[in-house]
Scaffold this motif. Structure first.
Motif, PDB file in Angstrom:
ATOM      1  N   GLU A  82       0.837  -1.107   0.103  1.00  0.00           N
ATOM      2  CA  GLU A  82       0.111  -0.030  -0.007  1.00  0.00           C
ATOM      3  C   GLU A  82       0.851   1.358  -0.091  1.00  0.00           C
ATOM      4  OE1 GLU A  82      -3.509  -0.336   0.012  1.00  0.00           O
ATOM      5  OE2 GLU A  82      -2.988  -2.400   0.059  1.00  0.00           O
ATOM      6  N   THR A  83       0.570   2.233  -0.797  1.00  0.00           N
ATOM      7  CA  THR A  83       1.224   3.467  -0.683  1.00  0.00           C
ATOM      8  C   THR A  83       0.699   4.368   0.360  1.00  0.00           C
ATOM      9  OG1 THR A  83      -0.425   4.550  -2.302  1.00  0.00           O
ATOM     10  CG2 THR A  83       1.614   3.702  -3.197  1.00  0.00           C
ATOM     11  N   HIS A  84      -0.402   3.881   0.920  1.00  0.00           N
ATOM     12  CA  HIS A  84      -1.004   4.466   2.256  1.00  0.00           C
ATOM     13  C   HIS A  84      -2.389   3.877   2.340  1.00  0.00           C
ATOM     14  CE1 HIS A  84      -2.894   6.908  -1.062  1.00  0.00           C
ATOM     15  NE2 HIS A  84      -3.856   7.473  -0.055  1.00  0.00           N
ATOM     16  N   VAL A  85      -2.821   4.535   3.543  1.00  0.00           N
ATOM     17  CA  VAL A  85      -4.298   4.126   4.143  1.00  0.00           C
ATOM     18  C   VAL A  85      -5.283   4.837   3.215  1.00  0.00           C
ATOM     19  CG1 VAL A  85      -6.063   4.076   6.103  1.00  0.00           C
ATOM     20  CG2 VAL A  85      -3.745   3.135   6.376  1.00  0.00           C
ATOM     21  N   HIS A  86      -5.938   4.097   2.282  1.00  0.00           N
ATOM     22  CA  HIS A  86      -6.690   5.173   1.318  1.00  0.00           C
ATOM     23  C   HIS A  86      -7.973   5.402   2.113  1.00  0.00           C
ATOM     24  CE1 HIS A  86      -4.105   3.699  -1.817  1.00  0.00           C
ATOM     25  NE2 HIS A  86      -4.140   2.582  -1.309  1.00  0.00           N
ATOM     26  N   ALA A  87      -8.660   6.600   1.502  1.00  0.00           N
ATOM     27  CA  ALA A  87      -9.812   7.213   1.912  1.00  0.00           C
ATOM     28  C   ALA A  87     -11.017   6.816   0.970  1.00  0.00           C
ATOM     29  CB  ALA A  87      -9.550   8.779   2.493  1.00  0.00           C
ATOM     30  N   ASP A  88     -10.786   6.471  -0.108  1.00  0.00           N
ATOM     31  CA  ASP A  88     -11.619   6.565  -1.496  1.00  0.00           C
ATOM     32  C   ASP A  88     -11.944   4.965  -1.837  1.00  0.00           C
ATOM     33  OD1 ASP A  88      -9.104   6.242  -2.358  1.00  0.00           O
ATOM     34  OD2 ASP A  88      -9.513   7.155  -4.128  1.00  0.00           O
ATOM     35  N   HIS A  89     -11.272   4.109  -1.353  1.00  0.00           N
ATOM     36  CA  HIS A  89     -11.493   2.572  -1.829  1.00  0.00           C
ATOM     37  C   HIS A  89     -11.108   1.745  -0.721  1.00  0.00           C
ATOM     38  CE1 HIS A  89      -7.355   3.131  -3.266  1.00  0.00           C
ATOM     39  NE2 HIS A  89      -7.441   1.812  -2.968  1.00  0.00           N
ATOM     40  N   VAL A  90     -11.575   0.632  -0.703  1.00  0.00           N
ATOM     41  CA  VAL A  90     -10.890  -0.374   0.056  1.00  0.00           C
ATOM     42  C   VAL A  90      -9.874  -1.019  -0.494  1.00  0.00           C
ATOM     43  CG1 VAL A  90     -11.490  -2.540   1.715  1.00  0.00           C
ATOM     44  CG2 VAL A  90     -13.161  -0.662   1.460  1.00  0.00           C
ATOM     45  N   THR A  91      -8.853  -1.449  -0.062  1.00  0.00           N
ATOM     46  CA  THR A  91      -7.705  -2.207  -0.555  1.00  0.00           C
ATOM     47  C   THR A  91      -8.056  -3.841  -0.728  1.00  0.00           C
ATOM     48  OG1 THR A  91      -5.479  -3.186  -0.187  1.00  0.00           O
ATOM     49  CG2 THR A  91      -6.649  -2.619   1.734  1.00  0.00           C
ATOM     50  N   GLY A  92      -7.424  -4.336  -1.929  1.00  0.00           N
ATOM     51  CA  GLY A  92      -7.632  -5.745  -2.092  1.00  0.00           C
ATOM     52  C   GLY A  92      -6.696  -6.504  -1.484  1.00  0.00           C
ATOM     53  N   ALA A  93      -5.559  -6.191  -0.565  1.00  0.00           N
ATOM     54  CA  ALA A  93      -4.756  -6.688   0.036  1.00  0.00           C
ATOM     55  C   ALA A  93      -5.108  -7.886   0.863  1.00  0.00           C
ATOM     56  CB  ALA A  93      -3.821  -5.766   1.197  1.00  0.00           C
ATOM     57  N   TRP A  94      -6.144  -7.638   1.520  1.00  0.00           N
ATOM     58  CA  TRP A  94      -6.599  -9.036   2.472  1.00  0.00           C
ATOM     59  C   TRP A  94      -7.316 -10.182   1.527  1.00  0.00           C
ATOM     60  CZ3 TRP A  94     -11.431 -11.390   3.209  1.00  0.00           C
ATOM     61  CH2 TRP A  94     -11.329 -12.240   4.317  1.00  0.00           C
ATOM     62  N   LEU A  95      -8.064  -9.595   0.668  1.00  0.00           N
ATOM     63  CA  LEU A  95      -8.522 -10.752  -0.125  1.00  0.00           C
ATOM     64  C   LEU A  95      -7.608 -11.432  -1.176  1.00  0.00           C
ATOM     65  CD1 LEU A  95     -11.453 -11.253  -0.686  1.00  0.00           C
ATOM     66  CD2 LEU A  95     -11.703  -9.411  -2.229  1.00  0.00           C
ATOM     67  N   LEU A  96      -6.735 -10.783  -1.638  1.00  0.00           N
ATOM     68  CA  LEU A  96      -5.469 -11.376  -2.399  1.00  0.00           C
ATOM     69  C   LEU A  96      -4.694 -12.288  -1.394  1.00  0.00           C
ATOM     70  CD1 LEU A  96      -4.809  -8.321  -4.545  1.00  0.00           C
ATOM     71  CD2 LEU A  96      -5.292 -10.486  -5.242  1.00  0.00           C
TER      72      LEU A  96
END
Ligand SMILES: N[C@@H](CCC(=O)N[C@@H](CS)C(=O)NCC(=O)O)C(=O)O
Ligand SMILES: [Fe+2]
Length: 357
Positions: free
Chosen positions: A56-70
Protein backbone atom coordinates in the motif's frame (compact mmCIF):
# COMPACT_ATOMS: atom_id res chain seq x y z
CA UNK A 1 13.47 -8.17 -17.40
CA UNK A 2 10.53 -6.54 -15.65
CA UNK A 3 6.90 -7.44 -16.23
CA UNK A 4 4.93 -4.24 -15.70
CA UNK A 5 1.19 -3.50 -15.94
CA UNK A 6 -0.81 -0.42 -14.98
CA UNK A 7 -4.39 -1.38 -14.05
CA UNK A 8 -7.30 0.98 -13.47
CA UNK A 9 -10.35 0.96 -11.20
CA UNK A 10 -12.90 3.28 -12.82
CA UNK A 11 -15.05 3.61 -9.69
CA UNK A 12 -12.32 5.30 -7.63
CA UNK A 13 -9.93 6.29 -10.47
CA UNK A 14 -7.23 4.23 -8.74
CA UNK A 15 -4.19 2.78 -10.45
CA UNK A 16 -2.91 -0.61 -9.35
CA UNK A 17 0.56 -1.62 -10.51
CA UNK A 18 1.77 -5.14 -11.16
CA UNK A 19 5.54 -5.60 -11.13
CA UNK A 20 7.06 -9.00 -11.80
CA UNK A 21 10.58 -10.31 -12.13
CA UNK A 22 10.46 -12.25 -15.39
CA UNK A 23 13.41 -14.45 -14.36
CA UNK A 24 11.95 -15.83 -11.12
CA UNK A 25 8.20 -15.12 -11.73
CA UNK A 26 7.99 -13.35 -8.34
CA UNK A 27 5.63 -10.41 -8.41
CA UNK A 28 4.00 -7.70 -6.33
CA UNK A 29 0.97 -5.44 -6.62
CA UNK A 30 0.96 -1.83 -5.47
CA UNK A 31 -2.43 -0.49 -4.28
CA UNK A 32 -4.81 -3.29 -5.29
CA UNK A 33 -8.56 -2.48 -5.09
CA UNK A 34 -11.00 -4.80 -3.27
CA UNK A 35 -13.55 -4.94 -6.11
CA UNK A 36 -10.80 -5.71 -8.65
CA UNK A 37 -9.23 -8.65 -6.79
CA UNK A 38 -10.75 -11.19 -9.16
CA UNK A 39 -9.32 -9.37 -12.18
CA UNK A 40 -5.91 -9.09 -10.53
CA UNK A 41 -5.83 -12.80 -9.64
CA UNK A 42 -6.68 -13.66 -13.26
CA UNK A 43 -3.85 -11.51 -14.61
CA UNK A 44 -1.25 -12.79 -12.13
CA UNK A 45 -2.18 -16.38 -13.00
CA UNK A 46 -2.36 -15.88 -16.76
CA UNK A 47 1.10 -14.27 -16.75
CA UNK A 48 2.42 -17.24 -14.76
CA UNK A 49 3.50 -15.04 -11.84
CA UNK A 50 3.58 -15.78 -8.11
CA UNK A 51 2.28 -12.90 -6.04
CA UNK A 52 4.75 -12.41 -3.19
CA UNK A 53 3.56 -9.01 -1.89
CA UNK A 54 0.79 -6.48 -1.94
CA UNK A 55 2.03 -3.00 -1.02
CA UNK A 56 0.00 0.00 0.00
CA UNK A 57 1.23 3.50 -0.64
CA UNK A 58 -1.06 4.61 2.23
CA UNK A 59 -4.35 4.02 4.06
CA UNK A 60 -6.74 5.06 1.30
CA UNK A 61 -9.81 7.16 1.98
CA UNK A 62 -11.67 6.53 -1.27
CA UNK A 63 -11.63 2.74 -1.84
CA UNK A 64 -10.96 -0.45 0.11
CA UNK A 65 -7.67 -2.23 -0.59
CA UNK A 66 -7.65 -5.71 -2.13
CA UNK A 67 -4.69 -6.73 0.06
CA UNK A 68 -6.58 -8.98 2.49
CA UNK A 69 -8.60 -10.66 -0.27
CA UNK A 70 -5.47 -11.32 -2.35
CA UNK A 71 -3.71 -12.81 0.66
CA UNK A 72 -6.70 -15.17 1.10
CA UNK A 73 -6.70 -16.16 -2.58
CA UNK A 74 -3.01 -16.16 -3.53
CA UNK A 75 -1.11 -16.26 -0.24
CA UNK A 76 0.58 -12.91 -0.88
CA UNK A 77 1.93 -11.00 2.10
CA UNK A 78 0.75 -7.51 3.03
CA UNK A 79 3.15 -4.62 3.57
CA UNK A 80 2.56 -0.98 4.34
CA UNK A 81 4.05 1.78 6.47
CA UNK A 82 4.47 1.24 10.19
CA UNK A 83 3.32 4.86 10.52
CA UNK A 84 0.00 3.99 8.87
CA UNK A 85 -1.32 2.52 12.13
CA UNK A 86 -2.90 -0.38 10.23
CA UNK A 87 -3.46 -3.78 11.84
CA UNK A 88 -3.06 -7.20 10.28
CA UNK A 89 -0.12 -6.60 7.92
CA UNK A 90 2.70 -9.11 7.51
CA UNK A 91 5.37 -6.42 7.37
CA UNK A 92 5.45 -2.84 8.59
CA UNK A 93 7.76 -0.72 6.48
CA UNK A 94 10.14 2.08 7.33
CA UNK A 95 12.10 4.42 5.07
CA UNK A 96 15.18 2.84 3.52
CA UNK A 97 13.91 -0.74 3.54
CA UNK A 98 13.89 -2.87 0.42
CA UNK A 99 11.08 -5.04 -0.84
CA UNK A 100 12.54 -7.84 -2.90
CA UNK A 101 10.68 -9.61 -5.67
CA UNK A 102 12.93 -12.17 -7.29
CA UNK A 103 16.12 -10.46 -8.43
CA UNK A 104 14.48 -7.01 -8.41
CA UNK A 105 13.54 -4.73 -5.53
CA UNK A 106 11.77 -1.55 -4.56
CA UNK A 107 13.27 1.00 -2.20
CA UNK A 108 10.90 2.44 0.41
CA UNK A 109 10.79 6.23 0.83
CA UNK A 110 8.67 8.03 3.41
CA UNK A 111 6.60 10.76 1.73
CA UNK A 112 4.12 11.88 4.42
CA UNK A 113 1.81 14.87 4.02
CA UNK A 114 -1.33 13.45 2.38
CA UNK A 115 -1.36 11.01 5.34
CA UNK A 116 1.29 10.28 7.99
CA UNK A 117 1.92 6.81 6.59
CA UNK A 118 2.41 7.67 2.91
CA UNK A 119 5.24 5.81 1.20
CA UNK A 120 6.71 6.07 -2.27
CA UNK A 121 8.34 3.02 -3.82
CA UNK A 122 11.36 3.49 -6.09
CA UNK A 123 12.37 0.75 -8.54
CA UNK A 124 15.93 -0.56 -8.06
CA UNK A 125 17.27 1.14 -11.23
CA UNK A 126 15.46 4.44 -10.43
CA UNK A 127 13.50 4.42 -13.68
CA UNK A 128 10.12 4.39 -11.92
CA UNK A 129 8.64 5.75 -8.71
CA UNK A 130 5.20 4.89 -7.36
CA UNK A 131 4.20 8.01 -5.49
CA UNK A 132 0.75 7.10 -4.16
CA UNK A 133 -1.05 10.39 -3.49
CA UNK A 134 2.11 12.36 -2.67
CA UNK A 135 2.64 13.42 -6.30
CA UNK A 136 -0.23 13.15 -8.80
CA UNK A 137 0.21 14.16 -12.44
CA UNK A 138 0.24 17.98 -12.34
CA UNK A 139 -1.26 17.74 -8.87
CA UNK A 140 -0.90 16.11 -5.46
CA UNK A 141 -2.96 14.44 -2.79
CA UNK A 142 -5.17 16.65 -0.65
CA UNK A 143 -4.01 17.48 2.87
CA UNK A 144 -7.30 18.34 4.56
CA UNK A 145 -7.99 15.04 6.40
CA UNK A 146 -6.25 11.88 7.76
CA UNK A 147 -3.33 13.74 9.41
CA UNK A 148 -2.80 15.76 6.24
CA UNK A 149 -0.20 18.53 6.32
CA UNK A 150 0.68 20.70 3.35
CA UNK A 151 4.05 21.70 4.80
CA UNK A 152 5.00 18.07 5.36
CA UNK A 153 3.89 17.11 1.86
CA UNK A 154 5.90 19.93 0.28
CA UNK A 155 9.07 18.77 2.01
CA UNK A 156 8.43 15.10 1.20
CA UNK A 157 8.05 15.82 -2.49
CA UNK A 158 11.07 18.12 -2.69
CA UNK A 159 13.36 15.83 -0.70
CA UNK A 160 12.20 12.34 -1.63
CA UNK A 161 10.69 12.55 -5.12
CA UNK A 162 12.28 15.53 -6.86
CA UNK A 163 15.73 14.27 -5.80
CA UNK A 164 15.30 11.30 -8.17
CA UNK A 165 16.74 11.42 -11.73
CA UNK A 166 14.79 13.73 -14.07
CA UNK A 167 13.90 10.84 -16.35
CA UNK A 168 12.45 8.72 -13.54
CA UNK A 169 8.81 8.00 -14.43
CA UNK A 170 6.16 8.92 -11.88
CA UNK A 171 3.24 6.53 -11.46
CA UNK A 172 0.56 7.96 -9.13
CA UNK A 173 -2.20 6.19 -7.17
CA UNK A 174 -4.94 8.13 -8.97
CA UNK A 175 -5.70 10.23 -11.95
CA UNK A 176 -9.09 11.78 -12.43
CA UNK A 177 -8.55 12.71 -16.10
CA UNK A 178 -7.12 9.47 -17.46
CA UNK A 179 -3.48 10.60 -17.52
CA UNK A 180 -1.23 7.63 -16.88
CA UNK A 181 2.34 8.66 -16.07
CA UNK A 182 4.69 11.61 -15.77
CA UNK A 183 8.36 12.10 -14.92
CA UNK A 184 10.35 13.85 -12.23
CA UNK A 185 11.72 16.41 -14.71
CA UNK A 186 8.27 17.15 -16.07
CA UNK A 187 6.62 17.64 -12.67
CA UNK A 188 9.49 19.83 -11.45
CA UNK A 189 8.75 22.14 -14.37
CA UNK A 190 5.00 21.99 -14.82
CA UNK A 191 3.29 20.85 -11.62
CA UNK A 192 1.14 23.91 -10.80
CA UNK A 193 1.38 23.23 -7.05
CA UNK A 194 4.86 21.84 -6.68
CA UNK A 195 7.01 23.09 -9.56
CA UNK A 196 10.45 24.31 -8.51
CA UNK A 197 9.33 27.94 -8.80
CA UNK A 198 6.55 27.43 -6.19
CA UNK A 199 7.57 28.25 -2.60
CA UNK A 200 6.39 26.44 0.52
CA UNK A 201 4.06 29.29 1.52
CA UNK A 202 2.52 29.38 -1.98
CA UNK A 203 1.91 25.64 -1.77
CA UNK A 204 0.28 25.85 1.67
CA UNK A 205 -2.01 28.63 0.40
CA UNK A 206 -2.96 26.56 -2.63
CA UNK A 207 -3.77 23.49 -0.53
CA UNK A 208 -5.91 25.45 1.95
CA UNK A 209 -8.26 26.44 -0.85
CA UNK A 210 -8.81 23.22 -2.78
CA UNK A 211 -12.47 23.12 -1.74
CA UNK A 212 -12.96 19.40 -2.41
CA UNK A 213 -15.87 17.35 -1.04
CA UNK A 214 -14.80 14.39 1.09
CA UNK A 215 -14.47 11.08 -0.81
CA UNK A 216 -17.84 9.34 -1.00
CA UNK A 217 -16.53 6.05 0.41
CA UNK A 218 -14.42 7.59 3.16
CA UNK A 219 -16.41 6.44 6.21
CA UNK A 220 -16.33 2.81 5.09
CA UNK A 221 -12.92 2.82 3.40
CA UNK A 222 -10.69 4.16 6.18
CA UNK A 223 -11.74 1.65 8.91
CA UNK A 224 -11.53 -1.24 6.41
CA UNK A 225 -8.09 -0.14 5.21
CA UNK A 226 -6.85 0.13 8.81
CA UNK A 227 -7.53 -3.66 8.84
CA UNK A 228 -5.72 -4.10 5.48
CA UNK A 229 -9.05 -4.55 3.67
CA UNK A 230 -10.47 -7.31 5.84
CA UNK A 231 -14.29 -7.06 5.66
CA UNK A 232 -16.02 -6.35 8.99
CA UNK A 233 -17.99 -9.57 8.62
CA UNK A 234 -16.74 -12.36 6.44
CA UNK A 235 -19.99 -12.89 4.61
CA UNK A 236 -20.20 -15.42 1.81
CA UNK A 237 -19.41 -13.53 -1.35
CA UNK A 238 -22.73 -13.33 -3.16
CA UNK A 239 -21.13 -12.49 -6.50
CA UNK A 240 -18.81 -15.52 -6.41
CA UNK A 241 -20.35 -18.37 -8.45
CA UNK A 242 -20.69 -21.54 -6.38
CA UNK A 243 -22.40 -23.95 -8.80
CA UNK A 244 -19.10 -25.17 -10.27
CA UNK A 245 -15.34 -24.56 -9.87
CA UNK A 246 -15.19 -21.74 -12.40
CA UNK A 247 -12.12 -19.80 -13.47
CA UNK A 248 -12.39 -16.08 -14.20
CA UNK A 249 -10.18 -14.92 -17.08
CA UNK A 250 -8.55 -11.49 -17.40
CA UNK A 251 -10.71 -11.17 -20.55
CA UNK A 252 -13.70 -11.18 -18.20
CA UNK A 253 -15.16 -14.62 -19.01
CA UNK A 254 -16.11 -17.36 -16.55
CA UNK A 255 -14.76 -20.71 -17.73
CA UNK A 256 -15.31 -24.35 -16.82
CA UNK A 257 -12.88 -27.19 -17.52
CA UNK A 258 -13.90 -30.24 -19.64
CA UNK A 259 -13.25 -32.73 -16.80
CA UNK A 260 -15.85 -31.08 -14.55
CA UNK A 261 -18.43 -30.89 -17.34
CA UNK A 262 -17.99 -34.57 -18.18
CA UNK A 263 -18.75 -35.54 -14.58
CA UNK A 264 -21.59 -33.07 -14.00
CA UNK A 265 -23.24 -32.88 -17.44
CA UNK A 266 -26.65 -33.75 -15.99
CA UNK A 267 -26.60 -30.78 -13.59
CA UNK A 268 -26.33 -28.18 -16.36
CA UNK A 269 -27.69 -27.44 -19.79
CA UNK A 270 -25.15 -27.47 -22.56
CA UNK A 271 -25.74 -24.90 -25.30
CA UNK A 272 -23.69 -25.51 -28.43
CA UNK A 273 -23.45 -22.26 -30.42
CA UNK A 274 -21.82 -23.62 -33.58
CA UNK A 275 -23.61 -23.90 -36.94
CA UNK A 276 -25.68 -27.04 -37.65
CA UNK A 277 -23.12 -28.47 -40.10
CA UNK A 278 -20.40 -28.22 -37.45
CA UNK A 279 -22.66 -29.69 -34.74
CA UNK A 280 -23.25 -32.67 -37.03
CA UNK A 281 -19.71 -32.58 -38.46
CA UNK A 282 -16.46 -34.43 -37.73
CA UNK A 283 -15.89 -33.04 -34.19
CA UNK A 284 -19.32 -34.30 -33.10
CA UNK A 285 -21.13 -32.79 -30.12
CA UNK A 286 -21.52 -33.45 -26.41
CA UNK A 287 -24.40 -35.74 -25.49
CA UNK A 288 -27.47 -33.73 -24.50
CA UNK A 289 -26.14 -30.47 -26.01
CA UNK A 290 -28.77 -28.20 -27.49
CA UNK A 291 -27.86 -26.51 -30.78
CA UNK A 292 -28.47 -22.74 -30.83
CA UNK A 293 -26.10 -21.06 -33.33
CA UNK A 294 -24.53 -17.86 -31.94
CA UNK A 295 -26.36 -15.69 -34.49
CA UNK A 296 -29.73 -16.94 -33.23
CA UNK A 297 -28.90 -16.98 -29.52
CA UNK A 298 -30.30 -13.59 -28.53
CA UNK A 299 -33.61 -14.25 -30.33
CA UNK A 300 -33.92 -17.80 -28.97
CA UNK A 301 -32.80 -17.10 -25.38
CA UNK A 302 -36.41 -17.66 -24.24
CA UNK A 303 -36.04 -21.38 -25.07
CA UNK A 304 -33.33 -21.75 -22.42
CA UNK A 305 -34.27 -22.85 -18.91
CA UNK A 306 -33.24 -20.21 -16.36
CA UNK A 307 -33.40 -22.74 -13.52
CA UNK A 308 -30.32 -24.67 -14.66
CA UNK A 309 -26.76 -23.33 -15.06
CA UNK A 310 -25.65 -23.02 -18.70
CA UNK A 311 -22.38 -24.18 -20.23
CA UNK A 312 -21.73 -22.77 -23.70
CA UNK A 313 -19.70 -24.72 -26.24
CA UNK A 314 -18.22 -24.08 -29.68
CA UNK A 315 -15.26 -25.31 -31.70
CA UNK A 316 -12.43 -23.49 -29.91
CA UNK A 317 -14.13 -21.65 -27.04
CA UNK A 318 -14.15 -18.25 -28.76
CA UNK A 319 -17.74 -17.95 -30.05
CA UNK A 320 -19.01 -19.61 -26.87
CA UNK A 321 -17.18 -16.96 -24.80
CA UNK A 322 -19.20 -14.34 -26.65
CA UNK A 323 -22.30 -16.47 -26.03
CA UNK A 324 -21.75 -16.14 -22.25
CA UNK A 325 -21.73 -12.36 -22.68
CA UNK A 326 -25.01 -12.45 -24.67
CA UNK A 327 -26.67 -14.78 -22.16
CA UNK A 328 -25.63 -12.62 -19.20
CA UNK A 329 -27.12 -9.63 -21.02
CA UNK A 330 -30.32 -11.63 -21.53
CA UNK A 331 -30.55 -12.06 -17.75
CA UNK A 332 -29.02 -15.53 -17.16
CA UNK A 333 -26.73 -15.47 -14.15
CA UNK A 334 -25.18 -18.92 -13.99
CA UNK A 335 -23.31 -19.14 -17.29
CA UNK A 336 -19.83 -20.45 -18.11
CA UNK A 337 -17.80 -21.15 -21.21
CA UNK A 338 -16.34 -24.60 -21.89
CA UNK A 339 -12.61 -23.88 -21.88
CA UNK A 340 -10.99 -24.83 -25.19
CA UNK A 341 -14.31 -25.86 -26.79
CA UNK A 342 -14.80 -29.12 -28.70
CA UNK A 343 -11.15 -29.12 -29.76
CA UNK A 344 -9.96 -29.53 -26.17
CA UNK A 345 -12.89 -31.82 -25.32
CA UNK A 346 -11.81 -34.16 -28.14
CA UNK A 347 -8.08 -33.78 -27.39
CA UNK A 348 -8.80 -34.95 -23.84
CA UNK A 349 -10.69 -37.93 -25.28
CA UNK A 350 -14.13 -37.25 -23.81
CA UNK A 351 -17.10 -38.95 -25.48
CA UNK A 352 -19.08 -37.33 -28.28
CA UNK A 353 -22.22 -38.09 -30.23
CA UNK A 354 -21.65 -38.28 -33.98
CA UNK A 355 -18.28 -37.09 -35.24
CA UNK A 356 -15.39 -39.09 -36.64
CA UNK A 357 -12.39 -40.53 -34.82
N1 LIG B 1 -14.59 12.33 -5.70
C1 LIG B 1 -13.60 11.44 -5.18
C2 LIG B 1 -12.62 12.26 -4.35
C3 LIG B 1 -11.34 11.54 -4.26
C4 LIG B 1 -10.28 12.28 -3.43
O1 LIG B 1 -10.53 13.19 -2.63
N2 LIG B 1 -9.07 11.80 -3.63
C5 LIG B 1 -7.96 12.19 -2.84
C6 LIG B 1 -6.99 11.03 -2.77
S1 LIG B 1 -7.52 9.83 -1.62
C7 LIG B 1 -7.19 13.36 -3.38
O2 LIG B 1 -6.20 13.72 -2.80
N3 LIG B 1 -7.60 13.97 -4.47
C8 LIG B 1 -6.87 15.05 -5.02
C9 LIG B 1 -7.63 15.79 -6.06
O3 LIG B 1 -8.77 15.40 -6.37
O4 LIG B 1 -7.06 16.79 -6.56
C10 LIG B 1 -14.26 10.36 -4.32
O5 LIG B 1 -15.39 10.59 -3.86
O6 LIG B 1 -13.66 9.31 -4.12
FE1 LIG C 1 -5.37 8.88 -0.82
Amino acid sequence: MLTFRQLFDPQSSTYTYLLGDAATRQALLIDPVFEQARRDVALVEELGLRLAWTLETHVHADHVTGAWLLRERLGSRIALARASGAQGADRLLEAGERIEFGKRHLEVRATPGHTDGCLSYVLDDRTMVFTGDAVLIRGCGRTDFQQGSARTLYRSVREQVFSLPEGCLIYPAHDYRGLTASSVGEEKLYNPRLAESVGEGDFVGYMEHLGLAHPKQMDAAVPANLQCGRPAEERARADEPDWAPLTYTFAGIWEIQPGWLEEHAREVQIVDVREADEFNGPLGHIEGARLVPLGALAARAKEIDAALPIVTVCRSGARSAQATVLLKKAGFERVANLSGGMLRWRAQRYAVEGGTE
